[in-house]
Design a protein around this motif. Structure first.
Motif, short mmCIF file in Angstrom:
data_model
loop_
_atom_site.label_atom_id
_atom_site.label_comp_id
_atom_site.label_asym_id
_atom_site.label_seq_id
_atom_site.Cartn_x
_atom_site.Cartn_y
_atom_site.Cartn_z
N HIS A 244 -2.61 -17.30 -11.15
CA HIS A 244 -1.18 -17.11 -10.87
C HIS A 244 -0.33 -18.13 -11.63
O HIS A 244 0.52 -17.79 -12.45
N ASP A 245 -0.51 -19.40 -11.26
CA ASP A 245 0.44 -20.42 -11.69
C ASP A 245 0.43 -20.70 -13.20
O ASP A 245 1.50 -20.99 -13.78
N PRO A 246 -0.72 -20.62 -13.88
CA PRO A 246 -0.69 -20.84 -15.32
C PRO A 246 0.23 -19.85 -16.05
O PRO A 246 0.73 -20.16 -17.14
N GLY B 103 1.99 -26.87 0.83
CA GLY B 103 1.87 -25.42 0.61
C GLY B 103 0.44 -24.98 0.85
O GLY B 103 0.03 -24.81 2.00
N ASN B 104 -0.31 -24.87 -0.24
CA ASN B 104 -1.70 -24.40 -0.09
C ASN B 104 -2.44 -25.22 0.96
O ASN B 104 -3.26 -24.70 1.71
N VAL B 105 -2.21 -26.51 0.95
CA VAL B 105 -2.74 -27.45 1.96
C VAL B 105 -1.63 -28.45 2.27
O VAL B 105 -0.62 -28.49 1.55
N VAL C 40 -8.06 -19.49 1.06
CA VAL C 40 -8.13 -19.17 -0.37
C VAL C 40 -8.65 -20.38 -1.16
O VAL C 40 -9.53 -20.24 -2.01
N HIS C 41 -8.09 -21.54 -0.88
CA HIS C 41 -8.29 -22.71 -1.75
C HIS C 41 -9.33 -23.70 -1.24
O HIS C 41 -9.63 -24.67 -1.93
N GLY C 42 -9.84 -23.47 -0.02
CA GLY C 42 -10.81 -24.39 0.56
C GLY C 42 -10.11 -25.52 1.31
O GLY C 42 -8.89 -25.66 1.27
N ALA D 265 4.81 -9.88 1.65
CA ALA D 265 5.28 -11.14 1.04
C ALA D 265 4.17 -11.89 0.31
O ALA D 265 3.01 -11.90 0.73
N GLU D 266 4.59 -12.51 -0.77
CA GLU D 266 3.71 -13.41 -1.54
C GLU D 266 3.77 -14.80 -0.90
O GLU D 266 4.80 -15.21 -0.35
N PHE D 267 2.69 -15.55 -1.02
CA PHE D 267 2.54 -16.82 -0.31
C PHE D 267 3.68 -17.81 -0.55
O PHE D 267 4.28 -18.32 0.41
C1 BDR Z 1 0.52 -18.57 -5.13
O1 BDR Z 1 0.10 -19.09 -3.86
C2 BDR Z 1 -0.84 -20.11 -4.04
O2 BDR Z 1 -1.93 -19.84 -3.25
C3 BDR Z 1 -1.17 -20.18 -5.50
O3 BDR Z 1 -1.35 -21.52 -5.91
C4 BDR Z 1 0.02 -19.55 -6.17
O4 BDR Z 1 1.03 -20.50 -6.44
C5 BDR Z 1 0.00 -17.17 -5.29
O5 BDR Z 1 0.51 -16.35 -4.28
#
Ligand code: BDR
Ligand code: CA
Length: 314
Positions: free
Chosen positions: A238-240, A36-38, A79-81, A163-165
């Motif tokens: 977000h996730d917490p 996902g993120n990476v 976003v996350h590097g 849309a959300e990621f």
């Molecule tokens: C969501 O996408 C990811 O970047 C975050 O970890 C979170 O789960 C937010 O849109």
């Protein structure tokens, strides 16, 4: 409560996992990891780093799907590097990955545990969960609840205007999960964009010890992106929020509504079409959260993360 966290860490995933590890009400059966993120090679490594940071190399971690059901993977290094967990350098993990595939672990756990006793907490793209439901439809009725971070309604999207990621990355998987009939709680951007860190909270974290310092460094890193994009102070955790909903649902409010996933449109792929006003007549399938008591959420987070650094039992 028995839970499985399905994750693509991610700094905010990391804080969610730490919150779960710090919460005696939750029995974490395992972490299932997804791309996902990476890419998966990094998310599975990050998951192990997080558990080792928390002093929990005993948590079983299962590697899962390395790409969406039927599309190319979209990642979020912007976003996350590059590592997905930029902000602080953690040692390479030495704890092993489990040999079973994440999808098999989800299926086996739901078949083994009492019906309704396992809550799934997906905080990444829904590929592993959908794959498990496709392969073993009998497990759907055994799921206690799915509490996922994903989607958006009034807030608009974060990876596209619509849309959300997490939903956008694997909309086909999301469609399967939202149509499954399993009880569903959705924590969308509408909520998480209200769950913004403050400078004071980050500095409190930094003073706690090694775990708190990692949380502070991650949220500092995360914040630079959101500040530039939204002009807001603070990073959305977000996730917490998904784990916090399990611990203190009274901090949140929302509505039980119909939510469907767009899987075809070029412009709105991965949109969560949330019938907040009940205009479609379609049957409700999800509790869609819209509000959170922000200060109480961060108080809960601070008290729980402090436990991992050996402070109190709050
Ligand atoms: C969501 O996408 C990811 O970047 C975050 O970890 C979170 O789960 C937010 O849109
Ligand atoms: Ca995530």
């Amino acid at each position: 409560m028995k839970i499985i966290i399905d994750t693509d860490p991610g700094q905010d995933d990391a804080v969610a996992i730490l919150l779960a590890l710090a919460s005696p009400e939750l029995e974490l059966l395992g972490l299932t990891v997804v791309a996902g993120n990476v890419p998966l090679s990094l998310t599975q490594q990050n998951a192990r780093k997080i558990c080792e940071l928390a002093g929990r190399p005993d948590i079983p971690i299962f590697s899962g799907c390395d790409k969406p059901l039927q599309r190319e993977l979209v990642t979020a290094e912007h976003v996350h590097g590059r590592t997905g967990l930029d902000g602080i350098a953690l040692p390479d993990p030495s704890m092993p990955l489990q040999s079973a595939h994440a999808v098999d672990f989800i299926i086996d756990s739901l078949r083994r545990e009492a019906p309704g006793s396992v809550t799934l907490v997906p905080i990444g793209p829904l590929t592993n969960i959908a794959q498990a439901f496709r392969r073993a439809p009998d497990i759907v009725a055994r799921v206690g609840r799915i509490v996922l971070m994903g989607g958006a309604c009034f807030e608009g999207g974060n990876i596209t205007p619509a849309a959300e990621f997490n939903i956008h990355v694997d909309p086909d998987a999301a469609r399967i999960v939202f149509a499954s009939g399993a009880p569903l709680t959705v924590i969308p951007l509408d909520v998480t964009h209200k769950a913004l860190t403050s400078r004071e909270w980050i500095e409190t974290m930094r003073g706690l010890g090694p775990v708190g310092q990692a949380v502070a460094s991650w949220t500092d890193f995360f914040e630079r992106y959101d500040r530039a994009k939204y002009g807001s102070e603070g990073a959305p955790l977000h996730d917490p929020c998904a784990v916090a909903w399990l611990l203190e649902p009274a901090l949140f409010s929302g509505r039980f509504i119909n939510v469907e996933i767009e899987t075809e449109s070029r412009l709105t792929l991965g949109m969560t079409v949330a019938d907040w006003w009940g205009v479609t007549g379609r049957a409700p399938n999800a509790t869609f959260i819209r509000e959170v008591e922000r200060d109480r959420l961060f108080d809960l987070l601070a008290r729980r993360i402090a436990r991992l650094d050996g402070h109190g039992s709050g």
